[in-house]
Design a protein around this motif. Structure first.
Motif, PDB file in Angstrom:
ATOM      1  N   GLY A  42       0.771  -1.294   0.207  1.00  0.00           N
ATOM      2  CA  GLY A  42      -0.178   0.034   0.031  1.00  0.00           C
ATOM      3  C   GLY A  42       0.678   1.229   0.157  1.00  0.00           C
ATOM      4  N   ASN A  43       1.995   1.204  -0.690  1.00  0.00           N
ATOM      5  CA  ASN A  43       2.907   2.335  -0.763  1.00  0.00           C
ATOM      6  C   ASN A  43       3.603   2.633   0.684  1.00  0.00           C
ATOM      7  N   ASP A  44       3.239   1.876   1.611  1.00  0.00           N
ATOM      8  CA  ASP A  44       3.897   2.025   2.693  1.00  0.00           C
ATOM      9  C   ASP A  44       5.270   1.680   2.913  1.00  0.00           C
ATOM     10  N   LEU A  45       6.540   2.476   2.955  1.00  0.00           N
ATOM     11  CA  LEU A  45       7.647   2.096   2.863  1.00  0.00           C
ATOM     12  C   LEU A  45       8.242   1.300   4.072  1.00  0.00           C
ATOM     13  N   ILE A  46       7.557   1.420   5.184  1.00  0.00           N
ATOM     14  CA  ILE A  46       8.012   0.506   6.400  1.00  0.00           C
ATOM     15  C   ILE A  46       7.337  -0.720   6.214  1.00  0.00           C
ATOM     16  N   LYS A  47       6.086  -0.917   5.794  1.00  0.00           N
ATOM     17  CA  LYS A  47       5.598  -2.078   5.558  1.00  0.00           C
ATOM     18  C   LYS A  47       6.317  -2.710   4.497  1.00  0.00           C
ATOM     19  N   ALA A  48       6.747  -2.159   3.402  1.00  0.00           N
ATOM     20  CA  ALA A  48       7.521  -2.781   2.233  1.00  0.00           C
ATOM     21  C   ALA A  48       8.799  -3.360   2.869  1.00  0.00           C
ATOM     22  N   GLN A  49       9.766  -2.618   3.567  1.00  0.00           N
ATOM     23  CA  GLN A  49      10.953  -2.883   4.189  1.00  0.00           C
ATOM     24  C   GLN A  49      10.640  -3.899   5.226  1.00  0.00           C
ATOM     25  N   SER A  50       9.658  -4.068   5.747  1.00  0.00           N
ATOM     26  CA  SER A  50       9.734  -5.377   6.616  1.00  0.00           C
ATOM     27  C   SER A  50       9.489  -6.654   5.920  1.00  0.00           C
ATOM     28  N   SER A  51       9.328  -6.605   4.710  1.00  0.00           N
ATOM     29  CA  SER A  51       9.390  -8.020   3.991  1.00  0.00           C
ATOM     30  C   SER A  51      10.892  -8.339   3.739  1.00  0.00           C
ATOM     31  N   GLY A  52      11.809  -7.592   3.843  1.00  0.00           N
ATOM     32  CA  GLY A  52      13.278  -8.021   3.707  1.00  0.00           C
ATOM     33  C   GLY A  52      13.810  -7.689   2.557  1.00  0.00           C
ATOM     34  N   PHE A  53      12.907  -7.240   1.682  1.00  0.00           N
ATOM     35  CA  PHE A  53      13.470  -6.539   0.471  1.00  0.00           C
ATOM     36  C   PHE A  53      14.180  -5.107   0.620  1.00  0.00           C
ATOM     37  N   ASP A  54      14.876  -4.682  -0.336  1.00  0.00           N
ATOM     38  CA  ASP A  54      15.582  -3.560  -0.237  1.00  0.00           C
ATOM     39  C   ASP A  54      14.643  -2.458  -0.739  1.00  0.00           C
ATOM     40  N   VAL A  55      14.531  -1.334  -0.032  1.00  0.00           N
ATOM     41  CA  VAL A  55      13.428  -0.400  -0.357  1.00  0.00           C
ATOM     42  C   VAL A  55      14.276   0.706  -1.376  1.00  0.00           C
ATOM     43  N   HIS A  56      13.966   1.198  -2.246  1.00  0.00           N
ATOM     44  CA  HIS A  56      14.805   2.067  -3.093  1.00  0.00           C
ATOM     45  C   HIS A  56      13.753   3.626  -3.183  1.00  0.00           C
ATOM     46  N   ALA A  57      14.586   4.805  -3.523  1.00  0.00           N
ATOM     47  CA  ALA A  57      13.752   6.078  -3.397  1.00  0.00           C
ATOM     48  C   ALA A  57      13.118   5.912  -4.953  1.00  0.00           C
ATOM     49  N   ASP A  58      11.910   6.772  -4.908  1.00  0.00           N
ATOM     50  CA  ASP A  58      11.601   6.905  -6.270  1.00  0.00           C
ATOM     51  C   ASP A  58      12.445   7.442  -7.025  1.00  0.00           C
ATOM     52  N   PRO A  59      12.434   6.956  -8.512  1.00  0.00           N
ATOM     53  CA  PRO A  59      13.382   7.594  -9.399  1.00  0.00           C
ATOM     54  C   PRO A  59      13.121   9.186  -9.676  1.00  0.00           C
ATOM     55  N   VAL A  60      14.142   9.896  -9.896  1.00  0.00           N
ATOM     56  CA  VAL A  60      14.206  11.551 -10.153  1.00  0.00           C
ATOM     57  C   VAL A  60      14.621  11.675 -11.660  1.00  0.00           C
ATOM     58  N   ALA A  61      13.988  12.742 -12.134  1.00  0.00           N
ATOM     59  CA  ALA A  61      14.346  13.202 -13.458  1.00  0.00           C
ATOM     60  C   ALA A  61      15.869  13.453 -13.816  1.00  0.00           C
ATOM     61  N   ALA A  62      16.424  13.057 -14.673  1.00  0.00           N
ATOM     62  CA  ALA A  62      17.914  13.424 -14.604  1.00  0.00           C
ATOM     63  C   ALA A  62      18.000  14.734 -15.266  1.00  0.00           C
ATOM     64  N   ASN A  63      19.113  15.284 -15.142  1.00  0.00           N
ATOM     65  CA  ASN A  63      19.487  16.682 -15.562  1.00  0.00           C
ATOM     66  C   ASN A  63      19.886  16.375 -17.128  1.00  0.00           C
ATOM     67  N   ILE A  64      18.976  17.176 -18.027  1.00  0.00           N
ATOM     68  CA  ILE A  64      19.519  16.941 -19.316  1.00  0.00           C
ATOM     69  C   ILE A  64      20.606  18.272 -19.631  1.00  0.00           C
ATOM     70  N   PRO A  65      21.902  17.637 -20.096  1.00  0.00           N
ATOM     71  CA  PRO A  65      23.023  18.345 -20.593  1.00  0.00           C
ATOM     72  C   PRO A  65      22.829  19.528 -21.459  1.00  0.00           C
ATOM     73  N   GLU A  66      23.411  20.503 -21.258  1.00  0.00           N
ATOM     74  CA  GLU A  66      23.209  21.802 -22.485  1.00  0.00           C
ATOM     75  C   GLU A  66      23.714  21.538 -23.500  1.00  0.00           C
ATOM     76  N   ILE A  67      23.050  21.881 -24.756  1.00  0.00           N
ATOM     77  CA  ILE A  67      23.501  21.745 -26.191  1.00  0.00           C
ATOM     78  C   ILE A  67      25.028  22.145 -26.106  1.00  0.00           C
ATOM     79  N   PRO A  68      25.930  21.466 -26.642  1.00  0.00           N
ATOM     80  CA  PRO A  68      27.420  21.989 -26.944  1.00  0.00           C
ATOM     81  C   PRO A  68      27.329  23.153 -27.977  1.00  0.00           C
TER      82      PRO A  68
END
Length: 107
Positions: free
Chosen positions: A65-91
């Motif tokens: 149920g999107n509860d990180l504590i409940k998810a981590q109690s399973s023994g699986f690793d919990v990772h943060a939500d992905p964040v948008a990558a920075n787009i490099p400037e045009i050379p």
């Protein structure tokens, strides 16, 4: 995950998962013979185990149920939500020169 109140009805069951782990461990032990058949058995056991692990992980993800504590109690690793990558400037001011070999360009 034995005895976890957050996941009372595991699918697949831990008995099925443990049997797959044992089958893979046995297949790894048989690789000392080095036969092609032993390698195929090991590959099959690994594929089965990976599928069960993915299924078990999906079960946890769907039932936490999107509860990180409940998810981590399973023994699986919990990772943060992905964040948008920075787009490099045009050379700008790019200059190219032919390299010493065919198909090589120095930038």
């Amino acid at each position: 995950m034995t005895g976890k109140t957050n996941y009372p009805t595991l699918s697949p069951t831990l008995a099925v998962y443990n049997a797959a782990v044992t089958a893979y461990e046995n297949a790894l032990g048989n690789l000392q013979n080095g036969s092609v058949t032993d390698t195929l058995i090991k590959d099959s056991a690994r594929a089965s185990l990976e599928t069960l692990m993915q299924t078990l992980g999906l079960y946890v993800q769907l039932n936490c149920g999107n509860d990180l504590i409940k998810a981590q109690s399973s023994g699986f690793d919990v990772h943060a939500d992905p964040v948008a990558a920075n787009i490099p400037e045009i050379p700008v001011n790019v200059k190219g020169e032919w390299g010493a070999y065919t198909g090589v360009i120095w930038v």
